[in-house]
Write an enzyme that holds these catalytic residues in place. Structure first.
Site, PDB file in Angstrom:
ATOM      1  N   CYS A  16       3.603  -9.734  -0.675  1.00  0.00           N
ATOM      2  CA  CYS A  16       2.457  -9.607   0.241  1.00  0.00           C
ATOM      3  C   CYS A  16       1.558 -10.829   0.103  1.00  0.00           C
ATOM      4  O   CYS A  16       1.107 -11.158  -0.995  1.00  0.00           O
ATOM      5  CB  CYS A  16       1.668  -8.332  -0.070  1.00  0.00           C
ATOM      6  SG  CYS A  16       0.160  -8.192   0.901  1.00  0.00           S
TER       7      CYS A  16
HETATM    8  N1  MHO Z   1       0.771  -2.788   3.867  1.00  0.00           N
HETATM    9  C1  MHO Z   1       0.758  -3.201   2.499  1.00  0.00           C
HETATM   10  C2  MHO Z   1       1.067  -4.665   2.316  1.00  0.00           C
HETATM   11  C3  MHO Z   1       0.314  -5.584   3.192  1.00  0.00           C
HETATM   12  S1  MHO Z   1       0.926  -7.146   3.027  1.00  0.00           S
HETATM   13  C4  MHO Z   1       0.131  -8.084   4.189  1.00  0.00           C
HETATM   14  C5  MHO Z   1      -0.602  -2.906   1.916  1.00  0.00           C
HETATM   15  O1  MHO Z   1      -1.465  -2.431   2.608  1.00  0.00           O
HETATM   16  O2  MHO Z   1      -0.806  -3.150   0.720  1.00  0.00           O
HETATM   17  O3  MHO Z   1       2.318  -7.038   3.498  1.00  0.00           O
END
Ligand code: MHO
Length: 209
Positions: A16
């Site tokens: 992420c």
């Molecule tokens: N949806 C996940 C990862 C976000 S990252 C931009 C979260 O909310 O932590 O992939």
């Protein structure tokens, strides 16, 4: 701040992209950061239609202050293939553009006695970088309304914020010092912030897991 002409660019997939955006933003010699999608073949990927791309952070750095090798060391130290769902979206990728960059990656791995396979990392050329949506840029900073109000008052556009060296650094500080930044932003509320309140406000670096 360094001139655009004086900087080189490095691009990494480290899971992420919110966490590494903040982390690289505080490094000496890192001038600008931005997040986006790369490594795949789909045209015009977006967060909800990513295709075969991976989330990446891109940094513009002053090579007189920090080397590409320093950045690769941070990338390898911080990434944890087990900390993210096993999807192309979160793969670890180091983009190397030149023979010198490939040598630097080899040197970092050799010093650690590891191979790219050991650390589950792809090493490849960057074909194209697609900037992510504005709401993903400087994500930690965007959660600190106290600071965002100041950027708005200074008439920063989304692109100004994304490309701002100051915002890149502050994004990392908000992340690092989240427990200080949130109560400060709440000074007017006169309520005593709880530990839970602080944590709910800002989240934690993806790479800290
Ligand atoms: N949806 C996940 C990862 C976000 S990252 C931009 C979260 O909310 O932590 O992939």
């Amino acid at each position: 701040a360094a001139d655009r002409e004086a900087t080189d660019t490095a691009t990494f997939g480290l899971g992420c992209f919110w966490g590494p955006d903040a982390q690289f933003g505080t490094m000496d010699g890192v001038v600008r950061t931005r997040v986006g999608y790369a490594g795949g073949s789909k045209s015009n990927p977006s967060y909800h239609s990513l295709g075969d791309h991976t989330e990446v952070v891109q940094v513009d750095f002053d090579p007189a202050v920090v080397t590409y090798r320093d950045l690769v060391e941070v990338a390898f130290e911080e990434h944890n293939p087990q900390a993210q769902p096993p999807k192309t979206q979160y793969e670890n990728v180091v983009f190397a553009e030149t023979a010198a960059q490939r040598d630097a990656i080899g040197a970092v791995l050799a010093a650690a006695g590891r191979t790219a396979d050991d650390v589950e990392t792809r090493i490849e050329r960057l074909s194209r970088f697609y900037p992510a949506e504005d709401y993903h840029q400087k994500y930690r900073l965007r959660s600190a309304s106290f600071f965002m109000s100041a950027f708005e008052e200074a008439s920063y556009s989304d692109e100004d914020l994304r490309e701002s060296p100051f915002a890149a650094t502050l994004n990392g500080y908000v992340d690092e010092f989240a427990e200080l930044a949130v109560p400060r932003a709440r000074v007017d509320s006169a309520s005593e912030p709880t530990l839970d309140g602080r944590k709910a406000g800002l989240g934690h670096p993806a790479l800290a897991v």
